[in-house]
Scaffold this motif. Structure first.
Motif, PDB file in Angstrom:
ATOM      1  N   THR A 194      16.941  -2.945 -12.869  1.00 24.25           N
ATOM      2  CA  THR A 194      15.897  -2.079 -12.876  1.00 24.25           C
ATOM      3  C   THR A 194      17.144  -0.505 -12.528  1.00 24.25           C
ATOM      4  N   VAL A 195      16.182  -0.286 -13.926  1.00 24.12           N
ATOM      5  CA  VAL A 195      16.304   0.932 -13.936  1.00 24.12           C
ATOM      6  C   VAL A 195      16.037   1.859 -12.666  1.00 24.12           C
ATOM      7  N   GLN A 196      17.398   2.690 -12.980  1.00 19.01           N
ATOM      8  CA  GLN A 196      16.486   4.264 -11.384  1.00 19.01           C
ATOM      9  C   GLN A 196      17.433   5.440 -12.574  1.00 19.01           C
ATOM     10  N   ARG A 197      16.210   6.210 -11.440  1.00 19.85           N
ATOM     11  CA  ARG A 197      15.683   7.770 -12.466  1.00 19.85           C
ATOM     12  C   ARG A 197      15.761   8.728 -11.154  1.00 19.85           C
ATOM     13  N   CYS A 198      16.860   9.610 -11.102  1.00 17.98           N
ATOM     14  CA  CYS A 198      16.238  10.935 -10.196  1.00 17.98           C
ATOM     15  C   CYS A 198      15.528  11.525 -10.590  1.00 17.98           C
ATOM     16  N   PRO A 199      14.476  11.624  -9.431  1.00 16.14           N
ATOM     17  CA  PRO A 199      13.839  12.467  -9.749  1.00 16.14           C
ATOM     18  C   PRO A 199      13.658  13.810  -9.715  1.00 16.14           C
ATOM     19  N   ARG A 200      14.682  14.170  -9.194  1.00 17.14           N
ATOM     20  CA  ARG A 200      14.832  15.694 -10.079  1.00 17.14           C
ATOM     21  C   ARG A 200      15.597  16.363 -11.256  1.00 17.14           C
ATOM     22  N   HIS A 229      16.749  13.609 -13.597  1.00 19.41           N
ATOM     23  CA  HIS A 229      16.500  12.760 -14.451  1.00 19.41           C
ATOM     24  C   HIS A 229      17.115  11.811 -15.284  1.00 19.41           C
ATOM     25  N   ASN A 230      18.534  12.265 -14.230  1.00 20.65           N
ATOM     26  CA  ASN A 230      19.415  10.952 -14.785  1.00 20.65           C
ATOM     27  C   ASN A 230      19.226   9.580 -14.219  1.00 20.65           C
ATOM     28  N   ARG A 231      19.534   8.023 -15.077  1.00 24.73           N
ATOM     29  CA  ARG A 231      19.313   6.809 -14.904  1.00 24.73           C
ATOM     30  C   ARG A 231      20.657   6.631 -15.100  1.00 24.73           C
ATOM     31  N   PHE A 232      20.497   5.480 -13.771  1.00 28.03           N
ATOM     32  CA  PHE A 232      21.022   4.621 -13.046  1.00 28.03           C
ATOM     33  C   PHE A 232      20.649   3.157 -12.933  1.00 28.03           C
ATOM     34  N   PRO A 233      22.056   2.190 -13.392  1.00 29.01           N
ATOM     35  CA  PRO A 233      21.661   1.226 -13.060  1.00 29.01           C
ATOM     36  C   PRO A 233      20.806   0.176 -11.621  1.00 29.01           C
ATOM     37  N   ASP A 234      21.020  -0.205 -11.416  1.00 30.70           N
ATOM     38  CA  ASP A 234      20.460  -1.428 -10.143  1.00 30.70           C
ATOM     39  C   ASP A 234      21.153  -1.101  -9.045  1.00 30.70           C
ATOM     40  N   GLY A 235      20.887  -0.942  -7.836  1.00 33.70           N
ATOM     41  CA  GLY A 235      22.059  -1.145  -6.946  1.00 33.70           C
ATOM     42  C   GLY A 235      22.525   0.356  -6.694  1.00 33.70           C
ATOM     43  N   ALA A 236      21.868   1.627  -7.750  1.00 31.35           N
ATOM     44  CA  ALA A 236      22.506   2.663  -7.203  1.00 31.35           C
ATOM     45  C   ALA A 236      21.307   3.443  -6.392  1.00 31.35           C
ATOM     46  N   THR A 237      21.931   4.602  -4.608  1.00 38.12           N
ATOM     47  CA  THR A 237      20.437   4.330  -4.299  1.00 38.12           C
ATOM     48  C   THR A 237      20.381   5.881  -4.685  1.00 38.12           C
ATOM     49  N   SER A 238      21.560   6.560  -4.690  1.00 38.00           N
ATOM     50  CA  SER A 238      21.263   8.192  -4.608  1.00 38.00           C
ATOM     51  C   SER A 238      21.633   8.882  -6.462  1.00 38.00           C
ATOM     52  N   CYS A 239      21.169  10.127  -6.516  1.00 40.94           N
ATOM     53  CA  CYS A 239      21.772  11.003  -7.850  1.00 40.94           C
ATOM     54  C   CYS A 239      23.156  11.061  -7.587  1.00 40.94           C
ATOM     55  N   LEU A 240      24.531  10.774  -8.057  1.00 43.71           N
ATOM     56  CA  LEU A 240      25.828  10.894  -8.098  1.00 43.71           C
ATOM     57  C   LEU A 240      25.707  12.519  -8.508  1.00 43.71           C
ATOM     58  N   PHE A 241      24.989  13.335  -8.844  1.00 43.66           N
ATOM     59  CA  PHE A 241      24.724  14.469  -9.762  1.00 43.66           C
ATOM     60  C   PHE A 241      24.485  15.253  -8.393  1.00 43.66           C
ATOM     61  N   ASP A 242      22.920  14.808  -7.325  1.00 38.34           N
ATOM     62  CA  ASP A 242      22.066  16.508  -6.920  1.00 38.34           C
ATOM     63  C   ASP A 242      22.212  15.380  -5.359  1.00 38.34           C
ATOM     64  N   GLY A 243      22.543  13.964  -5.300  1.00 34.10           N
ATOM     65  CA  GLY A 243      22.186  13.356  -4.203  1.00 34.10           C
ATOM     66  C   GLY A 243      20.506  12.991  -4.009  1.00 34.10           C
ATOM     67  N   ALA A 244      19.308  13.209  -4.577  1.00 34.54           N
ATOM     68  CA  ALA A 244      17.918  12.776  -4.648  1.00 34.54           C
ATOM     69  C   ALA A 244      18.372  11.614  -4.340  1.00 34.54           C
ATOM     70  N   GLU A 297      11.703  -6.464 -19.146  1.00 37.49           N
ATOM     71  CA  GLU A 297      12.346  -5.582 -18.673  1.00 37.49           C
ATOM     72  C   GLU A 297      13.026  -4.267 -19.354  1.00 37.49           C
ATOM     73  N   VAL A 298      12.973  -2.920 -18.664  1.00 43.98           N
ATOM     74  CA  VAL A 298      13.500  -2.042 -19.055  1.00 43.98           C
ATOM     75  C   VAL A 298      14.668  -1.664 -18.565  1.00 43.98           C
ATOM     76  N   ILE A 299      16.200  -1.968 -19.403  1.00 41.10           N
ATOM     77  CA  ILE A 299      17.037  -2.085 -18.891  1.00 41.10           C
ATOM     78  C   ILE A 299      18.340  -0.303 -19.935  1.00 41.10           C
ATOM     79  N   GLY A 300      17.042  -0.226 -20.142  1.00 43.54           N
ATOM     80  CA  GLY A 300      17.671   1.676 -20.347  1.00 43.54           C
ATOM     81  C   GLY A 300      17.011   2.249 -21.397  1.00 43.54           C
ATOM     82  N   GLU A 301      17.589   3.631 -21.256  1.00 43.77           N
ATOM     83  CA  GLU A 301      16.882   4.895 -21.700  1.00 43.77           C
ATOM     84  C   GLU A 301      17.343   5.603 -22.470  1.00 43.77           C
ATOM     85  N   GLY A 302      16.798   6.435 -23.641  1.00 49.97           N
ATOM     86  CA  GLY A 302      17.063   7.215 -24.015  1.00 49.97           C
ATOM     87  C   GLY A 302      16.671   8.909 -24.275  1.00 49.97           C
TER      88      GLY A 302
END
Length: 160
Positions: free
Chosen positions: A9-15, A17-32, A54-59
């Motif tokens: 799955t693609v994970q997205r930061c709610p603050r 809106h950067n996207r991260f791959p499955d397994g990431a739990t928090s944003c590397l930029f703002d910690g959300a 399945e969504v594998i990316g978004e640009g």
């Protein structure tokens, strides 16, 4: 042209809106805390041929799906033009140009484009699907461990 890799799955930061791959739990930029990116098109078939799984990316211009080509029963990647830009003739033209240009490239380092078209006002193109580790996951793992990625190592990841 980028290669698109399989991620659950693609994970997205709610603050930010950067996207991260499955397994990431928090944003590397703002910690959300990240949230899964969902899509109402999943399970539908584009032109009756490509079932979006399945969504594998978004640009900025579109969304990339892992899909199954019904006629050959093979996995493919399908890029669709995002609905927020689909009605803009300039953006639609750029998307179509990207599909045509990518379709002309023959290289082991670039995914092949199999088809392109429009169906129910959805512009799309179908590409080779490459299963593997998402480059973003590798970079994120190194960032979490405070390791800098040396340019020669990064080039090796991309070219092999």
């Amino acid at each position: 042209m980028m290669c698109w890799f399989s991620i659950a799955t693609v994970q997205r930061c709610p603050r930010c809106h950067n996207r991260f791959p499955d397994g990431a739990t928090s944003c590397l930029f703002d910690g959300a805390t990240l949230a899964a990116l969902s899509d109402g098109r999943l399970g539908t078939a584009i032109a009756g041929r490509y079932v979006l799984e399945e969504v594998i990316g978004e640009g900025g211009m579109g969304i990339i799906y892992r899909a199954r080509q019904r006629s050959l029963s093979r996995r493919v990647a399908v890029k669709t033009l995002a609905s927020n830009v689909a009605q803009d003739p300039v953006q639609r033209g750029r998307f179509e140009l990207e599909a045509r240009a990518a379709g002309l490239i023959r290289s082991p380092h670039v995914v092949q484009v199999y088809a392109a078209g429009s169906y129910n006002d959805i512009s799309y193109f179908v590409m080779e699907f490459i299963d593997g580790t998402h480059l973003g996951a590798i970079i994120a793992e190194h960032a979490e461990q405070d390791h800098c990625v040396q340019p020669d190592i990064a080039a090796e990841w991309v070219l092999h």
